[in-house]
Scaffold this active site. Structure first.
Site, PDB file in Angstrom:
ATOM      1  N   ASP A 245       0.832  -1.186   0.096  1.00  0.00           N
ATOM      2  CA  ASP A 245      -0.120   0.109   0.005  1.00  0.00           C
ATOM      3  C   ASP A 245       0.762   1.285   0.071  1.00  0.00           C
ATOM      4  OD1 ASP A 245       1.060   0.098   2.689  1.00  0.00           O
ATOM      5  OD2 ASP A 245      -0.988  -0.058   3.460  1.00  0.00           O
TER       6      ASP A 245
ATOM      7  N   GLN B 117       5.682   0.960   5.469  1.00  0.00           N
ATOM      8  CA  GLN B 117       5.346   0.205   6.487  1.00  0.00           C
ATOM      9  C   GLN B 117       4.640  -1.417   6.305  1.00  0.00           C
ATOM     10  OE1 GLN B 117       2.768   1.994   9.387  1.00  0.00           O
ATOM     11  NE2 GLN B 117       3.630   4.169   9.132  1.00  0.00           N
TER      12      GLN B 117
ATOM     13  N   ASP C 156      -1.099  -4.825   4.472  1.00  0.00           N
ATOM     14  CA  ASP C 156      -0.345  -5.036   3.359  1.00  0.00           C
ATOM     15  C   ASP C 156      -0.564  -6.645   2.509  1.00  0.00           C
ATOM     16  OD1 ASP C 156       1.197  -2.758   2.543  1.00  0.00           O
ATOM     17  OD2 ASP C 156       2.007  -3.370   4.548  1.00  0.00           O
TER      18      ASP C 156
ATOM     19  N   ARG D 261       2.490  16.494  15.845  1.00  0.00           N
ATOM     20  CA  ARG D 261       2.503  18.049  15.599  1.00  0.00           C
ATOM     21  C   ARG D 261       2.458  18.652  16.982  1.00  0.00           C
ATOM     22  NH1 ARG D 261      -3.016  19.718  15.933  1.00  0.00           N
ATOM     23  NH2 ARG D 261      -4.560  18.137  16.461  1.00  0.00           N
TER      24      ARG D 261
ATOM     25  N   ASP E 155      -0.228  16.294  29.649  1.00  0.00           N
ATOM     26  CA  ASP E 155       0.579  15.206  28.981  1.00  0.00           C
ATOM     27  C   ASP E 155       1.898  15.068  29.961  1.00  0.00           C
ATOM     28  OD1 ASP E 155      -0.172  15.003  25.941  1.00  0.00           O
ATOM     29  OD2 ASP E 155      -1.017  16.602  26.916  1.00  0.00           O
TER      30      ASP E 155
ATOM     31  N   GLN F 131      -4.015  23.803  32.069  1.00  0.00           N
ATOM     32  CA  GLN F 131      -4.403  22.588  31.929  1.00  0.00           C
ATOM     33  C   GLN F 131      -4.784  21.913  33.166  1.00  0.00           C
ATOM     34  OE1 GLN F 131      -2.471  20.097  28.766  1.00  0.00           O
ATOM     35  NE2 GLN F 131      -4.157  20.331  27.516  1.00  0.00           N
TER      36      GLN F 131
ATOM     37  N   ASP G 152     -10.385  18.175  24.602  1.00  0.00           N
ATOM     38  CA  ASP G 152     -10.906  18.637  23.225  1.00  0.00           C
ATOM     39  C   ASP G 152     -10.880  17.552  22.302  1.00  0.00           C
ATOM     40  OD1 ASP G 152      -8.214  19.055  23.750  1.00  0.00           O
ATOM     41  OD2 ASP G 152      -7.759  20.470  22.114  1.00  0.00           O
TER      42      ASP G 152
ATOM     43  N   GLU H 275      -1.575   8.189  19.505  1.00  0.00           N
ATOM     44  CA  GLU H 275      -2.093   8.972  20.571  1.00  0.00           C
ATOM     45  C   GLU H 275      -3.374   8.311  21.347  1.00  0.00           C
ATOM     46  OE1 GLU H 275      -4.066  13.549  20.599  1.00  0.00           O
ATOM     47  OE2 GLU H 275      -4.297  12.221  19.153  1.00  0.00           O
TER      48      GLU H 275
END
Length: 778
Positions: free
Chosen positions: A85, A89, A94, A270, A278, A325, A449, A647
């Site tokens: 694909d 990876q 695949d 990002r 965190d 936070q 969020d 995440e």
């Protein structure tokens, strides 16, 4: 071109050593493998190759197998054959043959052995990339690195690779990496750093760095003494990193003291800055992995933020200056303090002074951020996520708020972009949008969020999350004062002697517990709910953060028993604890899409907090069970998807390939994962510390949780409807897997753990015969 490769040394190296050791020492040290070339006519690439076959019966299976590999050429062929694909990876999605031939080291690469299955092939791809990082053209690769128990491999990668990949520092050397901001949508993308008003030496340091490193085009700006929402909005078109703590270190090269940034860990992807909550969970993981200095640096950077920016920031970017936070500083500091060196009297005094300073700073945050308006609701005495701020949050995707702005833009006869510019500049006043963005900022401050739990109401809510955390602050501060400072903590603040006593903070905690019980506890439903301070009533959203009261120990024994007996089944699903119930989320559609902090998504912080909560009330078996579910989710994805650690997960559908507003972070990498994701890494290490050896063996074999815990399905404390739902879910998954694999005939969709392992590994996980059918995610 024909190549003959000779191994001229066979130095013993730990086969599971970190890549930086494994690929620079022993047989993989520079010069230990020589390569002789001779020109030959070009032939068909398959001509003359021996037929592929399994390891022969006469091969010495007790001898650890080693392969002799040309790094670049093997990587090229492997990707061409197996990565169907094109995502660089090798995964269960695949459609390659899932079988690849490599030469043995003992035969100089002549005799071939097959490497089979997604897991081993993806590990081969990863090892080739790591070898290339260290400039190796040819390597001797131990088979044990390819068929390593996946639990051991992932835990090792987190400890030795991922934390380093996520570590940053803000100084001249680290600027180029840390200034990069994928969220910057402004026209000006020059790197920019904002320095606190009182930091003269730091300002001079960065001005000099900007001059000596002119290629960076670094812009250095000083913040005003008073940071207002108006000022923050005014610099939204010039976003930049906010300076963090620095220390003086002696540099052996220059033979002088230089400034160095105090290191910290970022979430990853990002999110390339230090985030608030965190960082707490990342610190827990760092402590388990023995990274004490880095963990202490996380606390020191929080102290710096409170001192210079007035709060622990959402993250250290300029557009976050008004937002905090969820607060975890006291527990974070206590855990670090316990790991510090107390071996001598001078060290004990040093560590006590450090903790006293952190505690003093936490008290400042408690009073000025969480116990002051607008976050404090004076009527209930409880606190809310209610940050200041003006305008539209600039860190979101460009089109994130289009659906909100569009009706107002149409009414005004403007395009969406034109209306946004007028609203942000203040040319257009719109109270309804002011109210909307007040709650939007509050959602972001909450860390959740986004979720339908908080939509258009968050700033009004006294939440069980926040008030449990503040109760923990109060009891932590009382414990620190009582156990370490003889009942009183005193210090000078602006020429005034400030005293804090145990009784004062015990009383604060007692009062908050009474208010939590009065406003947030629902005896009929045996759960904690958020309280709307404007409507003066409880909300109805059932959130897994109800267990945060157990983490903070503000739930009574009876309340804890009630939550576990009557409500745990609502949140416990196949892959762990889900964020909220499906009923609370409501029906989703094109006009009402999924939110990432709702059902069916699971998040690391929710798991970690609940595990500790169960432990606090003696519910170790429950903590083990739900942690196993979560660890299985991570391990299975790691095995099936080239080592991915994302995440978040859909822990009902059991996939990291989620269709939700922000997508997923940590899944886009080439060949080898280098960071994982901060709190996900931590949750894995923490979870492994909770489960039994037997569970760890089962986890290494990717044993399905409902299969492992089959006996618990008959537990009378579980709702009968839930028992039936779990059984139907498991049967459905197994049937789907059998269909996809034609009852196991299509090996591309099968994950095998344990095949080809050495005897020592087989003894450790007892998984040589385990086979699990895997349903590819489409």
């Amino acid at each position: 071109m024909q190549s003959t490769i000779h191994v001229v040394s066979n130095q013993d190296v730990d086969v599971h050593a970190p890549a930086k050791t494994y690929y620079t020492t022993g047989s993989n040290a520079g010069g230990f493998i020589s390569r002789l070339k001779s020109l030959t006519p070009i032939k068909d690439k398959y001509e003359g190759l021996p037929p592929r076959k399994r390891r022969a019966s006469h091969d010495d299976k007790n001898k650890a197998q080693k392969f002799l590999i040309d790094v670049k050429e093997t990587q090229r062929i492997l990707v061409e054959q197996e990565d169907t694909d094109g995502d660089f990876q090798i995964t269960v999605n695949d459609l390659g043959p899932k079988s690849f031939s490599v030469g043995t080291a003992d035969s100089g690469g002549y005799r071939k052995i097959e490497i089979r299955g997604t897991y081993m092939l993806s590990n081969l791809l990863q090892e080739l990339a790591l070898a290339d990082d260290f400039g190796r053209k040819h390597i001797v690769l131990d088979e044990a690195r390819l068929n390593e128990n996946p639990v051991d491999r992932l835990s090792r990668m987190i400890k030795h690779n991922f934390w380093d990949g996520l570590t940053r520092r803000i100084d001249a050397e680290g600027l180029e990496i840390i200034c990069a901001d994928p969220k910057n949508r402004s026209a000006n993308h020059n790197p920019r750093i904002y320095i606190p008003y009182s930091e003269d030496a730091m300002y001079a340091y960065y001005k000099e760095a900007a001059e000596t490193r002119s290629h960076l085009k670094l812009e250095v700006e000083r913040l005003p003494k008073l940071i207002t929402p108006e000022y923050v909005k005014s610099i939204n078109d010039r976003p930049g990193i906010l300076a963090l703590a620095m220390e003086r270190e002696f540099d052996d090269t220059s033979r002088k003291y230089i400034w160095r940034g105090v290191p910290f860990v970022v979430p990853g992807g990002r999110f390339n800055e230090m985030y608030g909550w965190d960082s707490y969970f990342e610190t827990l993981g760092l402590l388990i992995d023995g990274r004490i200095t880095l963990a202490q640096g996380m606390v020191d950077n929080f102290v710096y933020q409170i001192k210079h920016y007035g709060k622990i920031l959402n993250a250290n970017r300029s557009y976050y200056l008004c937002r905090s936070q969820p607060p975890f500083l006291t527990d974070m500091a206590i855990r670090v303090f316990k790991k510090l060196d107390h071996s001598t009297t001078s060290l004990k005094l040093k560590q006590l002074a450090w903790l006293a300073n952190v505690t003093q700073t936490a008290i400042k945050e408690y009073n000025e951020v969480w116990m002051s308006e607008p976050r404090l609701d004076t009527k209930t005495g409880l606190s809310r996520f209610r940050p200041e701020g003006l305008g539209i949050p600039p860190e979101t995707e460009a089109s994130h708020f289009d659906h909100v702005i569009e009706p107002f833009a149409i009414k005004a006869g403007l395009t969406v972009n034109e209306y946004m510019q007028c609203y942000n500049s203040g040319t257009i006043k719109e109270p309804k949008l002011d109210e909307y963005f007040l709650h939007d900022r509050a959602v972001r401050e909450s860390g959740h969020d986004t979720t339908y739990r908080y939509e258009k109401v968050c700033a009004n809510l006294a939440t069980v999350d926040l008030n449990s955390l503040l109760y923990k602050y109060e009891t932590d501060i009382a414990d620190i004062i009582e156990n370490l400072f003889d009942g009183e903590l005193s210090y000078m603040e602006e020429d005034t002697l400030v005293r804090h006593t145990v009784d004062e903070w015990r009383e604060r905690a007692s009062i908050r517990k009474e208010k939590i019980d009065k406003y947030l506890w629902n005896q009929e439903k045996r759960l904690y709910f958020d309280y709307d301070t404007i409507l003066e009533k409880q909300t109805t959203y059932e959130s897994v953060t109800t267990f945060w009261a157990m983490w903070a120990k503000c739930a009574s024994e009876k309340q804890a028993e009630d939550m576990i007996e009557h409500s745990l089944y609502k949140f416990e699903v196949l892959g762990g604890l889900v964020s909220g119930t499906e009923e609370s989320r409501g029906i989703t559609s094109l006009d009402r899409p999924n939110r990432q902090w709702d059902f069916p998504f699971g998040w690391a912080p929710h798991q970690i907090m609940a595990w500790q909560g169960f432990e606090n009330y003696g519910k170790h078996e429950i903590a083990e069970r739900v942690s196993y579910r979560w660890l299985y989710t991570i391990t299975k994805s790691f095995v099936d998807f080239n080592g991915v650690v994302p995440e978040k997960f859909d822990i009902v559908g059991m996939t990291h390939k989620v269709q939700v507003e922000y997508g997923n972070v940590g899944i886009d990498f080439k060949y080898v994962p280098r960071e994982g994701f901060g709190w996900m890494n931590a949750s894995y290490q923490i979870g492994l510390s909770l489960i039994s050896t037997k569970m760890r063996r089962a986890l290494g074999a990717c044993t399905h949780p409902d299969l492992y815990f089959e006996k618990t399905l008959n537990n009378t404390t579980i709702n009968p409807e839930e028992i039936d739902r779990r059984l139907r879910r498991r049967k459905s998954a197994e049937a789907a897997a059998r269909t996809i694999t034609r009852n196991g005939q299509i090996t591309a969709a099968i994950t095998r753990i344990g095949g080809g392992m050495t005897n020592s590994h087989m003894d450790s996980i007892h998984s040589s015969k385990f086979l699990e059918l895997t349903e590819p995610h489409i």
